[in-house]
Write a protein that holds these residues in place. Structure first.
Motif, PDB file in Angstrom:
ATOM      1  N   ILE A   1       0.843  -1.199   0.000  1.00 55.27           N
ATOM      2  CA  ILE A   1       0.000   0.000   0.000  1.00 55.27           C
ATOM      3  C   ILE A   1       0.876   1.247   0.000  1.00 55.27           C
ATOM      4  O   ILE A   1       0.641   2.196  -0.766  1.00 55.27           O
ATOM      5  CB  ILE A   1      -0.938   0.006   1.228  1.00 55.27           C
ATOM      6  CG1 ILE A   1      -1.980  -1.110   1.096  1.00 55.27           C
ATOM      7  CG2 ILE A   1      -1.637   1.363   1.363  1.00 55.27           C
ATOM      8  CD1 ILE A   1      -2.820  -1.308   2.349  1.00 55.27           C
ATOM      9  N   LEU A   2       1.887   1.258   0.838  1.00 56.59           N
ATOM     10  CA  LEU A   2       2.811   2.393   0.875  1.00 56.59           C
ATOM     11  C   LEU A   2       3.473   2.598  -0.480  1.00 56.59           C
ATOM     12  O   LEU A   2       3.609   3.732  -0.962  1.00 56.59           O
ATOM     13  CB  LEU A   2       3.890   2.175   1.938  1.00 56.59           C
ATOM     14  CG  LEU A   2       3.508   2.301   3.403  1.00 56.59           C
ATOM     15  CD1 LEU A   2       4.740   2.133   4.263  1.00 56.59           C
ATOM     16  CD2 LEU A   2       2.849   3.635   3.679  1.00 56.59           C
ATOM     17  N   ARG A   3       3.895   1.488  -1.097  1.00 59.84           N
ATOM     18  CA  ARG A   3       4.574   1.577  -2.385  1.00 59.84           C
ATOM     19  C   ARG A   3       3.668   2.201  -3.445  1.00 59.84           C
ATOM     20  O   ARG A   3       4.092   3.060  -4.218  1.00 59.84           O
ATOM     21  CB  ARG A   3       5.029   0.183  -2.833  1.00 59.84           C
ATOM     22  CG  ARG A   3       5.893   0.202  -4.109  1.00 59.84           C
ATOM     23  CD  ARG A   3       6.281  -1.206  -4.522  1.00 59.84           C
ATOM     24  NE  ARG A   3       6.978  -1.902  -3.453  1.00 59.84           N
ATOM     25  CZ  ARG A   3       6.533  -3.011  -2.868  1.00 59.84           C
ATOM     26  NH1 ARG A   3       5.362  -3.538  -3.246  1.00 59.84           N
ATOM     27  NH2 ARG A   3       7.215  -3.595  -1.913  1.00 59.84           N
ATOM     28  N   SER A   4       2.419   1.792  -3.452  1.00 59.78           N
ATOM     29  CA  SER A   4       1.470   2.318  -4.433  1.00 59.78           C
ATOM     30  C   SER A   4       1.281   3.822  -4.265  1.00 59.78           C
ATOM     31  O   SER A   4       1.335   4.586  -5.243  1.00 59.78           O
ATOM     32  CB  SER A   4       0.130   1.596  -4.285  1.00 59.78           C
ATOM     33  OG  SER A   4      -0.841   2.162  -5.144  1.00 59.78           O
ATOM     34  N   TYR A   5       1.082   4.259  -3.037  1.00 59.09           N
ATOM     35  CA  TYR A   5       0.835   5.686  -2.795  1.00 59.09           C
ATOM     36  C   TYR A   5       2.104   6.517  -2.955  1.00 59.09           C
ATOM     37  O   TYR A   5       2.047   7.672  -3.398  1.00 59.09           O
ATOM     38  CB  TYR A   5       0.236   5.902  -1.413  1.00 59.09           C
ATOM     39  CG  TYR A   5      -1.251   5.643  -1.373  1.00 59.09           C
ATOM     40  CD1 TYR A   5      -2.160   6.661  -1.639  1.00 59.09           C
ATOM     41  CD2 TYR A   5      -1.759   4.372  -1.098  1.00 59.09           C
ATOM     42  CE1 TYR A   5      -3.528   6.423  -1.627  1.00 59.09           C
ATOM     43  CE2 TYR A   5      -3.127   4.125  -1.080  1.00 59.09           C
ATOM     44  CZ  TYR A   5      -4.004   5.157  -1.349  1.00 59.09           C
ATOM     45  OH  TYR A   5      -5.367   4.914  -1.350  1.00 59.09           O
ATOM     46  N   SER A   6       3.245   5.961  -2.602  1.00 52.74           N
ATOM     47  CA  SER A   6       4.495   6.721  -2.760  1.00 52.74           C
ATOM     48  C   SER A   6       4.807   6.949  -4.231  1.00 52.74           C
ATOM     49  O   SER A   6       5.313   7.995  -4.626  1.00 52.74           O
ATOM     50  CB  SER A   6       5.659   5.997  -2.074  1.00 52.74           C
ATOM     51  OG  SER A   6       5.966   4.771  -2.715  1.00 52.74           O
ATOM     52  N   GLN A   7       4.465   5.973  -5.063  1.00 52.30           N
ATOM     53  CA  GLN A   7       4.669   6.132  -6.510  1.00 52.30           C
ATOM     54  C   GLN A   7       3.729   7.193  -7.080  1.00 52.30           C
ATOM     55  O   GLN A   7       4.113   7.976  -7.942  1.00 52.30           O
ATOM     56  CB  GLN A   7       4.457   4.793  -7.216  1.00 52.30           C
ATOM     57  CG  GLN A   7       5.564   3.784  -6.954  1.00 52.30           C
ATOM     58  CD  GLN A   7       5.264   2.407  -7.522  1.00 52.30           C
ATOM     59  OE1 GLN A   7       4.152   2.136  -7.978  1.00 52.30           O
ATOM     60  NE2 GLN A   7       6.255   1.522  -7.487  1.00 52.30           N
TER      61      GLN A   7
END
Length: 255
Positions: free
Chosen positions: A93-99
């Protein structure tokens, strides 16, 4: 220390052993037994017995009388991360939003009187992220994540943290007075986010929002950090806040 417990129910030997493990950090990675005794305030004989026990168990290794943590210590952290589904759900989830944001996002929780990263995702692989990893610690008073963790804690816990947490002046802008921090915490809770500029590092701003379970129970905080000018545009700031809140709601289901 044990105000809510009966001291007869507490194993002080175990407590002291954990204090020895906690003495090893980024600054003191390798120590002799006298070093450990001095840092923990333990009698040198007691410190030696505890160190040798931890070495026997595989948590410490020794080279020329200098002790270091071994990778086995990660097993303890790993159980916590697996139990919270950090790797399975939270990190993706973090990876998706950070991208989407183009910013590194960190998820932190309270650990005593500090904030500790339990998950982190760099938005841009080219960005400098040295030190910002799982296990990295932040002060509560001088960072967005820290302010959020205090602001959204129960009132009695807020007072305790304000009194007990270190209030080091990292820059000339760092707020260290309790009254000033109380006012900022009130503003943070009212706004639903914290924006802290130039207090932990000059020229750097941190933005953070709380991660809350149903019933408004604080789980942790999400934060992004960057050069202060990046946060000066009000519209862009509000968009980041909205995205972080959306991310926090997704994480709260698993954290």
């Amino acid at each position: 220390m044990f105000e809510n417990y009966n001291e007869k129910d507490i194993s002080m030997t175990f407590v002291k052993g954990l204090e020895v493990l906690a003495a090893f950090n980024g600054r003191d990675r390798a120590m002799t037994i006298p070093d450990i005794a001095t840092k923990t305030g333990l009698n040198r004989t007691v410190a030696r017995r505890l160190v040798l026990t931890l070495q026997y168990l595989g948590y410490l290794e020794c080279n020329n009388r200098v002790y270091k943590l071994t990778p086995k210590i990660l097993g303890l952290a790993g159980e916590f991360l697996q139990g919270r589904d950090i790797g399975k759900h939270v990190t993706p989830i973090l990876r998706s939003y950070s991208q989407t944001l183009g910013d590194s996002i960190s998820f932190a929780m309270l650990d005593g009187v500090e904030a500790i990263y339990v998950a982190h995702s760099p938005g841009d692989p080219g960005m400098i992220t040295q030190g910002f990893t799982v296990g990295y610690r932040l002060p509560l008073h001088a960072t967005g994540i820290g302010r959020v963790l205090v602001a959204f804690s129960p009132v009695d816990r807020q007072d305790q943290l304000l009194q007990q947490a270190p209030r080091t002046a990292y820059t000339e802008a760092t707020r260290t007075r309790v009254d000033d921090l109380r006012a900022d915490l009130k503003k943070t809770r009212m706004n639903g986010y914290a924006l802290v500029s130039n207090e932990f590092e000059q020229g750097v701003t941190s933005l953070a929002v709380p991660v809350m379970r149903s019933g408004q129970v604080l789980v942790g905080a999400l934060g992004i950090v960057g050069p202060t000018p990046r946060f000066e545009d009000t519209n862009a700031l509000f968009e980041r806040v909205l995205m972080l809140r959306e991310c926090a709601e997704s994480i709260a289901v698993f954290a």
